[in-house]
Design an enzyme around this catalytic site. Structure first.
Site, short mmCIF file in Angstrom:
data_model
loop_
_atom_site.label_atom_id
_atom_site.label_comp_id
_atom_site.label_asym_id
_atom_site.label_seq_id
_atom_site.Cartn_x
_atom_site.Cartn_y
_atom_site.Cartn_z
N CYS A 250 65.82 8.26 23.38
CA CYS A 250 66.30 9.55 22.87
C CYS A 250 65.35 10.13 21.84
CB CYS A 250 67.70 9.40 22.28
SG CYS A 250 67.86 8.06 21.08
N HIS B 163 70.57 11.60 15.29
CA HIS B 163 69.35 11.28 14.56
C HIS B 163 68.80 12.56 13.92
CE1 HIS B 163 69.32 7.46 16.64
NE2 HIS B 163 69.04 7.99 17.80
#
Length: 352
Positions: A139, A219
């Site tokens: 990711c 994130h």
């Protein structure tokens, strides 16, 4: 119709299955699970044929009242391609099974790079055309690659420095942490993300640092990219805003962090509140000489999902990157930038 098997129906697998099912040229031939938990029951409710990933545990599904269509080997045999969404390290072990059935496979970024050709749809779609085994990068690496690619093409990249503040775990991962701390992870430099990016961009000089924080949402990346040119800030903003799978958040959106981003996705009716796009704060994009700075958020549960769909087409079809990504995005509903039209960007430009 491309017959797709999904091995592993967890955080990524269930999203990949739904994304594949939405495509006009694909269908899910079945999904595999190791145990008859709530995700297995949900897969059946969603109409997917369920296969026992571990033959010895097949009876456990029957005991739980969940019917299975067969064992994993049968799913692999029936599929034109398998998307392996099993936990890190298991995918590499499964490759032998896929090879035995002469079935191509798409692996996830948790596997080592040698499991297959590393892939990002924006950056190296054509390079996997002859590959039977492809690894969709993680990711974070996906998020970094989507930004690096247009900068490298337009200006050239001299150096990338990225600090990644990573979520401690996904919402369902009650065994992850930290609970009340921010931890360098790893303490050494670089983190694995830099070397992972060079699997996509072998010539890019990149250093990455990573920390884990007590959140499950997304994130956050703090990027500094030294370019080989000195473009104006607004020119770079326009370049980034013009990228597919990148949402430049206008100041008028009043989105100040991951919580608001997730709420926005839920309010829009996004399945599971997913954000497949890089979420870049427009006002954070700034140039100081040749140095570009920006903040972006990456939804770790979902940003690689459209990449998996494109990896399938890269392996099995003659479609170009542009054709595949457009088809994937339309079927999934990817794209947030257009919702704000030009008003937010005009205001941001005036404020600058």
């Amino acid at each position: 119709m491309i017959q797709v098997g999904v091995n592993g129906y967890g955080t990524i697998g269930k999203r990949v299955a739904d994304a594949v099912a939405a495509q006009p040229d694909m269908e899910v031939v079945g999904v595999a699970k190791t145990s008859p938990n709530y995700e297995a029951e949900t897969a059946v409710r969603r109409g997917y044929d369920l296969y026992a990933a571990i033959p010895e545990r097949a009876s456990a599904f029957a005991d739980a009242g969940i019917d299975v269509a067969g064992e994993l080997a049968e799913l692999v045999e029936a599929a034109d391609v398998v998307v392996d969404c099993t936990p890190s390290g298991i995918g590499a072990e499964n490759r032998e099974l896929y090879e035995a059935h002469d079935t191509p496979a798409v692996f996830q970024g948790g596997e080592d790079a040698d499991v297959g050709v590393s892939f990002n749809a924006r950056s190296n779609f054509e390079e996997v055309k002859d590959a039977d085994y492809v690894r969709v990068v993680s990711c974070n690496t996906t998020g970094l690659s989507r930004i690096i690619a247009p900068l490298e093409e337009e200006y050239g990249v001299e150096k990338v420095r990225a600090t990644l503040i990573r979520r401690g775990g996904d919402p369902g991962e009650t065994n992850r942490g930290p609970i009340n701390d921010v931890i360098p992870d790893p303490v050494e430099i670089p983190s694995h993300h830099g070397p992972d990016v060079t699997e996509i961009f072998p010539d890019v000089d990149i250093d990455t640092q990573a920390l884990k924080a007590p959140t499950t949402l997304m994130h956050t990346h703090s990027l500094n990219v030294t370019l080989e040119a000195e473009p104006e800030t607004e020119t770079v903003r326009d370049l980034i805003a013009g990228q597919d799978r990148v949402f430049t958040i206008p100041e008028t959106a009043d989105i100040d962090g991951a919580g608001a981003l997730k709420q926005y996705a839920l309010d829009l009716g996004r399945s599971r509140g997913d954000l497949w796009e890089n979420c870049v704060w427009a006002e954070s994009i700034s140039m100081e000489g040749a140095d570009l700075y920006l903040f972006q958020n990456i939804h770790q549960e979902s940003d690689v999902v459209p990449e998996n769909v494109d990896a399938i087409r890269a392996i099995l079809t003659d479609e170009s990157a542009a054709e595949s990504t457009a088809k994937t995005d339309e079927a999934m509903g990817v794209g947030l930038e257009s919702l704000f039209a030009d008003g937010g960007r005009e205001q941001l430009t005036a404020d600058d």
